[in-house]
Design an enzyme around this catalytic site. Structure first.
Site, PDB file in Angstrom:
ATOM      1  N   SER A   1       0.748  -1.186   0.072  1.00  0.00           N
ATOM      2  CA  SER A   1       0.180   0.017   0.015  1.00  0.00           C
ATOM      3  C   SER A   1       0.841   1.250   0.001  1.00  0.00           C
ATOM      4  O   SER A   1       2.010   1.244   0.455  1.00  0.00           O
ATOM      5  CB  SER A   1      -0.916   0.034   1.110  1.00  0.00           C
ATOM      6  OG  SER A   1      -1.522   1.162   1.218  1.00  0.00           O
TER       7      SER A   1
ATOM      8  N   TYR B   1      -1.864  -0.770  10.028  1.00  0.00           N
ATOM      9  CA  TYR B   1      -2.008  -1.225   8.717  1.00  0.00           C
ATOM     10  C   TYR B   1      -0.715  -0.736   7.599  1.00  0.00           C
ATOM     11  O   TYR B   1      -0.158  -1.593   7.006  1.00  0.00           O
ATOM     12  CB  TYR B   1      -3.323  -0.596   7.899  1.00  0.00           C
ATOM     13  CG  TYR B   1      -3.401  -1.028   6.490  1.00  0.00           C
ATOM     14  CD1 TYR B   1      -3.779  -2.340   5.929  1.00  0.00           C
ATOM     15  CD2 TYR B   1      -3.264   0.066   5.766  1.00  0.00           C
ATOM     16  CE1 TYR B   1      -3.906  -2.175   4.681  1.00  0.00           C
ATOM     17  CE2 TYR B   1      -3.120  -0.185   4.426  1.00  0.00           C
ATOM     18  CZ  TYR B   1      -3.839  -1.277   3.760  1.00  0.00           C
ATOM     19  OH  TYR B   1      -3.774  -1.526   2.411  1.00  0.00           O
TER      20      TYR B   1
HETATM   21  P1  NAD Z   1     -11.311  -6.065  -0.393  1.00  0.00           P
HETATM   22  O1  NAD Z   1     -11.539  -6.114   0.937  1.00  0.00           O
HETATM   23  O2  NAD Z   1     -12.253  -5.699  -1.252  1.00  0.00           O
HETATM   24  O3  NAD Z   1     -10.573  -7.499  -0.592  1.00  0.00           O
HETATM   25  C1  NAD Z   1      -9.718  -8.020   0.265  1.00  0.00           C
HETATM   26  C2  NAD Z   1      -9.521  -9.544   0.115  1.00  0.00           C
HETATM   27  O4  NAD Z   1      -9.008 -10.210   0.813  1.00  0.00           O
HETATM   28  C3  NAD Z   1     -11.107 -10.251   0.327  1.00  0.00           C
HETATM   29  O5  NAD Z   1     -11.414 -11.056  -0.740  1.00  0.00           O
HETATM   30  C4  NAD Z   1     -11.141 -10.922   1.586  1.00  0.00           C
HETATM   31  O6  NAD Z   1     -11.907 -11.983   1.580  1.00  0.00           O
HETATM   32  C5  NAD Z   1      -9.496 -11.294   1.380  1.00  0.00           C
HETATM   33  N1  NAD Z   1      -9.126 -11.603   2.875  1.00  0.00           N
HETATM   34  C6  NAD Z   1      -9.165 -10.641   3.816  1.00  0.00           C
HETATM   35  N2  NAD Z   1      -8.575 -11.524   5.009  1.00  0.00           N
HETATM   36  C7  NAD Z   1      -8.355 -12.575   4.640  1.00  0.00           C
HETATM   37  C8  NAD Z   1      -7.674 -13.855   5.071  1.00  0.00           C
HETATM   38  N3  NAD Z   1      -7.462 -13.752   6.331  1.00  0.00           N
HETATM   39  N4  NAD Z   1      -7.522 -15.101   4.535  1.00  0.00           N
HETATM   40  C9  NAD Z   1      -7.819 -14.933   3.200  1.00  0.00           C
HETATM   41  N5  NAD Z   1      -8.367 -13.705   2.587  1.00  0.00           N
HETATM   42  C10 NAD Z   1      -8.750 -12.871   3.271  1.00  0.00           C
HETATM   43  O7  NAD Z   1     -10.185  -5.176  -0.413  1.00  0.00           O
HETATM   44  P2  NAD Z   1      -9.111  -4.549  -1.693  1.00  0.00           P
HETATM   45  O8  NAD Z   1      -9.084  -3.090  -1.523  1.00  0.00           O
HETATM   46  O9  NAD Z   1      -9.443  -5.230  -3.015  1.00  0.00           O
HETATM   47  O10 NAD Z   1      -7.730  -4.970  -1.161  1.00  0.00           O
HETATM   48  C11 NAD Z   1      -6.708  -5.928  -1.778  1.00  0.00           C
HETATM   49  C12 NAD Z   1      -5.256  -5.699  -1.312  1.00  0.00           C
HETATM   50  O11 NAD Z   1      -5.054  -4.407  -1.943  1.00  0.00           O
HETATM   51  C13 NAD Z   1      -5.228  -5.851   0.286  1.00  0.00           C
HETATM   52  O12 NAD Z   1      -3.842  -6.425   0.521  1.00  0.00           O
HETATM   53  C14 NAD Z   1      -5.347  -4.280   0.761  1.00  0.00           C
HETATM   54  O13 NAD Z   1      -4.417  -3.917   1.852  1.00  0.00           O
HETATM   55  C15 NAD Z   1      -4.449  -3.582  -0.766  1.00  0.00           C
HETATM   56  N6  NAD Z   1      -4.803  -2.206  -0.855  1.00  0.00           N
HETATM   57  C16 NAD Z   1      -6.036  -1.543  -0.918  1.00  0.00           C
HETATM   58  C17 NAD Z   1      -6.043  -0.402  -1.438  1.00  0.00           C
HETATM   59  C18 NAD Z   1      -7.580   0.242  -1.523  1.00  0.00           C
HETATM   60  O14 NAD Z   1      -7.537   1.445  -1.586  1.00  0.00           O
HETATM   61  N7  NAD Z   1      -8.472  -0.537  -1.868  1.00  0.00           N
HETATM   62  C19 NAD Z   1      -4.984   0.424  -1.187  1.00  0.00           C
HETATM   63  C20 NAD Z   1      -3.778  -0.279  -1.053  1.00  0.00           C
HETATM   64  C21 NAD Z   1      -3.530  -1.309  -0.767  1.00  0.00           C
END
Ligand code: NAD
Length: 250
Positions: free
Chosen positions: A149, A163
């Site tokens: 991130s 985080y």
């Molecule tokens: P999201 O919540 O839509 O998806 C997260 C996914 O991770 C879901 O499918 C969830 O079921 C899965 N997950 C969570 N905990 C888990 C566990 N213990 N075991 C297995 N699966 C698990 O969120 P997103 O925004 O698509 O995030 C995806 C990745 O991108 C994450 O690592 C998040 O930190 C990162 N990220 C997101 C953003 C943003 O702004 N959306 C920014 C930077 C980084």
């Protein structure tokens, strides 16, 4: 009709049932990968992602697995390999954010949860990938893409410093692991998304903390997925140990 891309191999996306992971599964399928995804609870969402990949002419498979549990990660890799063949690309995507809060108020349980999933989970998935891909142990090599991130650099003050720190550890792991396995046919890369429109954000959070990135809007999952597909492919064959920002200039 669009022509189906030539098969590249099998890719595994953790947390691939929604958000960035679901979009990454679609982009990888469009680029020629058969795709295994893991989901935690929503089998219905996972089934839709599988159907979307199949519609692109690829095979796809969903497995329930919690990335905080080492034995479930092993079962996930074995199940996807058994169904779709040897895994050549792993997207270490599953992750959570914490509720808004100040460091001074964090409970130990909160810290354990976010580091367990975002950091320890990412290490366990990367380790499972290396054991199977390493040319030193008979594997065919491959690529690991860690989803970090932009917060890992910016710190996310007043919201979720835990985080951000859990992701900073993933950045360090990316660079160290890339060097550790470079001669074993494995590239290791990381991406740092900025604020992307997904359900990970609690109601109102994007508006509250988003500010206006230089590009003037939050990102879309497809804009992150495209980068993942590029890094997974031979188009990025001379890249390893790099963190790539996809954050609208933030
Ligand atoms: P999201 O919540 O839509 O998806 C997260 C996914 O991770 C879901 O499918 C969830 O079921 C899965 N997950 C969570 N905990 C888990 C566990 N213990 N075991 C297995 N699966 C698990 O969120 P997103 O925004 O698509 O995030 C995806 C990745 O991108 C994450 O690592 C998040 O930190 C990162 N990220 C997101 C953003 C943003 O702004 N959306 C920014 C930077 C980084």
């Amino acid at each position: 009709m669009t022509e189906t891309a030539a098969r590249r191999g099998t890719a595994l996306v953790t947390g691939g049932s929604r958000g960035i992971g679901a979009a990454a599964a679609g982009a990888l399928a469009a680029d020629g990968w058969d795709v295994g995804i893991s989901y935690r609870t929503r089998q219905d969402e996972a089934a839709k992602v599988v159907a979307a990949c199949e519609k692109l002419g690829r095979r796809a498979y969903a497995v329930q697995a919690d990335v905080a549990e080492a034995d479930q990660i092993e079962q996930l890799f074995d199940a996807v390999t058994g169904e779709l063949g040897a895994i050549g690309a792993v997207v270490n995507n599953a992750g959570i954010v914490s509720p808004s809060g100040r460091v001074a108020d964090y409970a130990v349980e909160r810290l354990e949860r976010v580091f367990r999933i975002n950091t320890i989970g990412a290490f366990l998935v990367a380790g499972a990938a290396v054991r199977r891909m390493s040319t030193a142990s008979g594997g065919a090599g491959g690529v690991i893409i860690n989803v970090s991130s932009r917060g890992a650099v910016l710190g996310s003050a007043g919201e979720y410093v835990d985080y951000a720190a859990s992701k900073a550890a993933v950045d360090t792991m990316t660079i160290g692991l890339a060097n550790e396995v470079a001669k074993e046919g494995i590239r290791v890369l990381g991406i740092r998304p900025g604020l992307i429109e997904t359900d990970i954000h609690e109601e109102g959070r994007l508006d509250r903390i988003g500010g206006t990135p230089p590009l003037g809007r939050p990102g879309k999952v497809e804009e992150v997925a495209e980068l993942i597909a590029f890094l997974a492919s031979e188009r990025a064959s001379y890249m390893t140990g790099s963190m790539v920002d996809v954050a609208g200039g933030r």
